[in-house]
Each structure stands twice: as structure tokens, then as C-alpha cells.
Write an enzyme that holds these catalytic residues in place. Structure first.
Site, mmCIF file in Angstrom:
data_model
loop_
_atom_site.group_PDB
_atom_site.id
_atom_site.type_symbol
_atom_site.label_atom_id
_atom_site.label_comp_id
_atom_site.label_asym_id
_atom_site.label_seq_id
_atom_site.Cartn_x
_atom_site.Cartn_y
_atom_site.Cartn_z
ATOM 1 N N ASP A 89 2.148 3.677 -4.866
ATOM 2 C CA ASP A 89 1.560 2.982 -3.716
ATOM 3 C C ASP A 89 0.279 3.727 -3.362
ATOM 4 O O ASP A 89 0.203 4.949 -3.514
ATOM 5 C CB ASP A 89 2.515 2.976 -2.512
ATOM 6 C CG ASP A 89 2.155 1.885 -1.509
ATOM 7 O OD1 ASP A 89 2.796 0.813 -1.531
ATOM 8 O OD2 ASP A 89 1.198 2.094 -0.717
ATOM 9 N N ALA A 109 5.724 0.822 -1.467
ATOM 10 C CA ALA A 109 6.141 1.258 -0.130
ATOM 11 C C ALA A 109 6.457 0.070 0.787
ATOM 12 O O ALA A 109 5.766 -0.942 0.714
ATOM 13 C CB ALA A 109 5.036 2.105 0.502
ATOM 14 N N PRO A 110 7.503 0.203 1.620
ATOM 15 C CA PRO A 110 8.347 1.375 1.880
ATOM 16 C C PRO A 110 9.530 1.545 0.921
ATOM 17 O O PRO A 110 10.382 2.407 1.143
ATOM 18 C CB PRO A 110 8.856 1.100 3.304
ATOM 19 C CG PRO A 110 8.919 -0.390 3.397
ATOM 20 C CD PRO A 110 7.776 -0.906 2.563
ATOM 21 N N GLY A 111 9.604 0.744 -0.114
ATOM 22 C CA GLY A 111 10.606 1.028 -1.142
ATOM 23 C C GLY A 111 11.775 0.058 -1.187
ATOM 24 O O GLY A 111 12.739 0.297 -1.928
ATOM 25 N N GLY A 112 11.716 -1.018 -0.425
ATOM 26 C CA GLY A 112 12.832 -1.976 -0.399
ATOM 27 C C GLY A 112 13.175 -2.488 -1.797
ATOM 28 O O GLY A 112 14.341 -2.468 -2.205
ATOM 29 N N LYS A 113 12.164 -2.901 -2.532
ATOM 30 C CA LYS A 113 12.445 -3.514 -3.836
ATOM 31 C C LYS A 113 12.663 -2.446 -4.911
ATOM 32 O O LYS A 113 13.476 -2.629 -5.812
ATOM 33 C CB LYS A 113 11.325 -4.495 -4.216
ATOM 34 C CG LYS A 113 11.210 -5.604 -3.163
ATOM 35 C CD LYS A 113 10.175 -6.634 -3.447
ATOM 36 C CE LYS A 113 10.032 -7.617 -2.297
ATOM 37 N NZ LYS A 113 9.249 -7.110 -1.130
ATOM 38 N N ASP A 115 -3.570 3.923 -7.178
ATOM 39 C CA ASP A 115 -4.121 2.596 -6.928
ATOM 40 C C ASP A 115 -3.808 1.686 -8.111
ATOM 41 O O ASP A 115 -4.198 1.991 -9.248
ATOM 42 C CB ASP A 115 -5.647 2.740 -6.743
ATOM 43 C CG ASP A 115 -6.260 1.479 -6.179
ATOM 44 O OD1 ASP A 115 -5.769 0.384 -6.514
ATOM 45 O OD2 ASP A 115 -7.221 1.591 -5.397
ATOM 46 N N CYS A 172 4.310 -12.223 0.222
ATOM 47 C CA CYS A 172 5.088 -12.773 1.349
ATOM 48 C C CYS A 172 4.163 -13.750 2.080
ATOM 49 O O CYS A 172 4.070 -13.738 3.296
ATOM 50 C CB CYS A 172 5.650 -11.682 2.250
ATOM 51 S SG CYS A 172 4.452 -10.541 2.903
ATOM 52 N N CYS A 189 3.329 -1.641 -6.117
ATOM 53 C CA CYS A 189 3.003 -1.606 -4.673
ATOM 54 C C CYS A 189 4.331 -1.366 -3.973
ATOM 55 O O CYS A 189 4.942 -2.291 -3.434
ATOM 56 C CB CYS A 189 2.399 -2.945 -4.238
ATOM 57 S SG CYS A 189 0.853 -3.362 -5.052
#
Ligand SMILES: C[S@@+](CC[C@H](N)C(=O)[O-])C[C@H]1O[C@@H](n2cnc3c(N)ncnc32)[C@H](O)[C@@H]1O
Length: 424
Positions: free
Chosen positions: A272, A252-256, A299, A371, A250
Site C-alpha cells: 500500500d 490497507a487496512p487489510g480486509g481482503k 506504489d 467500491c 492496494c
């Protein structure tokens, strides 16, 4: 200020009718293309502020009104003005004058400007006494009652701290791209630009004051990213090593995802289900000077549609959730969520976890992340998963700020839950 009050009323009205604040503000920018950056900032501040303190402001307004005010636009205008009187530095006479003018635009009732004037002046005269009279949970903590009840039950010793932390302005934290520059060296670069930042942990630097990204040195060159310090714990916890086949399910937006690739030369598949959000992953990789092995719109529930058949050494599952740990960043969330949403989130999270478990190698590790601070999406769900999967083992996570994988929101970071599972 009249324009800002007027458009903030529209934003709040749309959010309280069920829409997401970020999308509502985008709609407002599009339909008012002549707004300056400063005006946009003011509208944003008013909308976020009212939603942050909506419970308290609403309770104050109820004390100030003799009868229920049916006209929602006027009601929201009064909330906006009360927020300004209570929390902004603008002079009170200007707030009242502008609110009276805004009332003339919003309502064709003859008594509207007079009512707005009387209510606000009454508040100015008696603000301390009125604030003391607010005694309901919703008024004191500015969260829905079901939310307060749940936290009180799940965190009897911490619920007040959690609620208060969720009502603060969020920290702005940078993640230094250690592939390009050392953390200390970047901190010094910030100092040379007159920007103060404190080290939280690893590569996380919290800015003393939030700033627009254009003012941050080296942003375009990929020297750092904006990422909450709690979110920055994810990639190191996954324990990636050179050459590993890693999935961010999962992304997006790609932080991790981008963080994972800053830690080791891995073969990363980032997927994503939202094509629009996936574009941001590609942009972030490009800015940071990196590229994943595969970037796929897919998915996580149906790996057969995108999986190449090679089992993964590591999987990051940052699943969609109630987002109850990031309320300081998104104050609309607490008013938009319903208690019944939690079981829907949990059932989707369980399905994603079950699907991803099948494509993890033996001895491989999967990091489950939300989160959220609600146990239903976190510890309860993981306990059930462990019961139904004999080949799954929960690995201990040692971090001083976490209890059983739960990081609670604070002035330094958002709230997250982490569970590191190993396939035996
Ligand atoms: C919490 S966000 C991920 C944040 C991201 N890991 C980061 O650090 O930038 C959850 C993401 O899951 C995506 N998503 C929701 N359901 C999904 C599914 N069934 N399969 C794949 N992605 C999904 C959403 O589009 C959203 O981008």
C-alpha cells in the site's frame, strides 16, 4: 445535548468546507479530550445524520426561512436541530430549548436565539406539510444533482433504489475466520452472548443491531473480522490455491488480504502506498494470527520499486475510487466529490491496472475491484482495457446479486464492482 449540537455544527461546517468527516471527528476528539464515549456517539450521530439527509434538511430549511441565512453556524445549527426533530427520539421541547441555548453560544447577534426558536417551532407545527412540499431531486434523494443525473442515466430502472439504499444506516457484518472456527459455531457463540446475526453468504454474518467490537466474543482472539458482505466476495473470486504467489496491490487496512490468507496457504505480498494505513494491515494480521510473506509500503504504479521479479499467479487490485458504493457508511463522500473527479480516478485506475498487468504470470488472474457504482470507473474502463490488451480475457462472474460484475448497494451490503481478468 448543547455540547453535542455545538460540536456537530463545527464538524458539519468543516466537512462542507471540503474536509473528510472521519478526520474532522478525530480532530474534534483531540481538541476536546474530556468528551465521554456517549457524547462522542451523540456528536457522531448528529454529524452523520445531517450529512446523510443534508439535501432534504436544507430544502426544508429554505422553506422555513424568509431570507437566506448568511450566518453559516446558525444555518448548520438549524440543520442539526431539524435532523433531530425529524429523525431522533429526543423530545422536541428539549431539542428546541437546547438549540436556543446553543445559538447563544454560536452567535453574538441578539436575534439569533429568537430566530432559531421560531424556525424550529414552525417546523414542529407544519412538519408533514413541509415535507410534502419538498419536490426537488436534491431534496427528495439527498444527493448532489450531478450524482442523481448520472445514476438516472446509468441505471434508469434502479437509480431510486440505489439512492434510497445509500441513505440508510449501513449493515454491520462479520467475517468469520474459518481457519479458527466454523461459521455455524460462531453464530451459536454469538447467540449464547445474546447477539443475533443472520448468514448472508459464505462466512458473512450480519448483526441484527450494530455493536461495539468489545462486545463481540473472540474479536481479540481473531475469531472474526468486521467486513461488509460485498467486500467478502473479493477473496473467493480470486480463486487462490495453496502455495500460490499472490499480490494485494492496494492492501490497507487489510480486509481482503487477511481474507485471502484465511482461504489458502499462499505466499502473499501486500503493498500500500500509505505507510500509516499499512500499519493497520500488520495489526489485523497479528490479531488474526497470520502473517503475509511481504508487507511493503510501495506504489502500485511503479512495481520496479518494490517487486522482486517473480511474476504473480494472482493479483488483487482494489484500486482507489470515488467510493460511490459506500455512501451509507460515509455520507460525507457524496457532498465532497465533484463530477470532474471521476475522470481523474479513472485515469489513475487505468494506470495502476496497466502497471500490474505486466507483473502477472501467463494464465494468471487479476481481480479488479472498486467500491464505486459509476460505469466510468468500472465497466467502461475494463472494456477499454480489453481493447488495448490482446492478452486479456474477461472471465464470467456468477453471483446472483451481480450484473456484469456490478453489485449495487442494498440493506445487506455496500456497492462494489468486480472484474476478473485472465492473462492468455
Ligand atoms: C479501497 S482501499 C483498499 C482496501 C483494502 N483492499 C481492504 O480490503 O481492506 C484503497 C487503498 O489503496 C491505497 N492506494 C492508493 N493509491 C495507491 C497506489 N498508487 N499504490 C498502492 N496503494 C495505493 C490507499 O492507500 C488505500 O489504502
Amino acid at each position: 445535548m448543547i455540547k453535542a449540537q455545538h460540536l456537530a455544527v463545527i464538524a458539519i461546517r468543516r466537512v462542507l468546507a471540503g474536509k473528510n468527516l472521519t478526520e474532522v471527528l478525530q480532530e474534534i476528539w483531540q481538541s476536546n479530550p474530556l468528551l465521554s464515549h456517549q457524547q462522542q456517539g451523540a456528536i457522531q450521530d448528529l454529524s452523520y445524520g445531517v450529512l446523510r439527509y443534508y439535501g432534504q434538511l436544507n430544502a426544508l430549511l429554505n422553506l422555513l426561512l424568509d431570507n437566506t441565512l448568511q450566518d453559516l453556524k446558525l444555518r448548520y445549527l438549524l440543520l442539526v436541530s431539524l435532523y433531530q426533530l425529524q429523525y431522533s427520539k429526543a423530545p422536541s421541547y428539549a431539542i428546541v430549548d437546547h438549540a436556543v441555548s446553543t445559538a447563544r453560544i454560536l452567535s453574538n447577534k441578539r436575534g439569533a436565539p429568537g430566530l432559531v426558536n421560531a424556525v424550529l417551532r414552525n417546523f414542529i407545527r407544519n412538519s408533514s406539510a413541509l415535507c410534502e412540499q419538498v419536490s426537488s431531486d436534491i431534496g427528495k434523494y439527498s444527493h448532489p444533482q450531478w450524482w442523481i443525473n448520472k445514476l438516472r442515466k446509468q441505471y434508469p430502472n434502479h437509480y431510486k433504489t440505489i439512492l434510497n439504499a445509500s441513505n440508510q444506516h449501513p449493515a454491520m457484518t462479520l467475517r468469520v475466520n474459518v481457519r479458527k472456527i466454523g461459521v455455524k459455531a460462531y453464530q451459536e457463540m454469538l447467540e449464547e452472548h445474546g447477539i443475533k446475526a443472520d448468514l448472508i453468504w459464505d462466512a458473512a454474518l450480519k448483526l441484527a443491531q450494530p455493536l461495539s467490537i468489545e462486545k463481540l466474543p473472540g474479536f481479540k482472539d481473531g475469531l472474526m473480522s468486521i467486513q461488509d458482505a460485498g467486500a467478502q466476495l473479493a477473496a473467493p473470486l480470486l480463486d487462490v490455491h495453496e502455495g500460490m504467489h499472490v499480490l494485494d496491490a492496494c492492501a490497507a487496512p487489510g480486509g481482503k488480504s487477511t481474507h485471502l490468507m484465511e482461504l489458502a496457504q499462499i505466499k502473499l505480498t501486500a503493498i500500500d502506498s500509505n505507510a500509516q494505513r499499512l500499519k493497520r494491515v500488520a495489526e489485523n494480521f497479528e490479531r488474526l494470527g497470520n502473517e503475509p510473506h511481504r508487507l511493503v509500503c510501495g506504489d502500485a504504479l511503479y512495481p520496479s520499486e518494490w517487486w522482486d521479479g517473480q511474476a504473480f499467479d494472482r493479483i488483487l487490485a482494489d484500486v482507489p475510487c470515488s467510493a460511490s458504493g459506500v455512501v451509507s457508511r460515509h455520507p460525507d463522500i457524496k457532498w465532497l466529490r465533484r463530477q470532474t473527479d471521476l475522470s481523474l480516478f479513472a485515469s489513475n485506475q487505468e494506470n495502476i491496472l496497466n502497471a500490474l498487468w505486466k507483473i502477472l504470470k501467463r494464465e494468471g488472474k487479476l481481480l479488479y475491484i472498486t467500491c464505486s457504482i459509476f460505469h466510468e470507473e468500472n465497466l467502461i474502463l475494463i472494456k477499454e482495457f480489453l481493447k488495448s490488451h490482446q492478452d486479456a480475457r474477461l472471465l464470467p462472474l456468477s453471483h446472483s446479486d451481480m450484473v456484469n460484475g456490478q453489485l449495487l448497494p442494498s440493506s445487506l451490503h455496500d456497492g462494489f464492482f468486480y472484474a476478473l481478468l485472465c492473462k492468455t
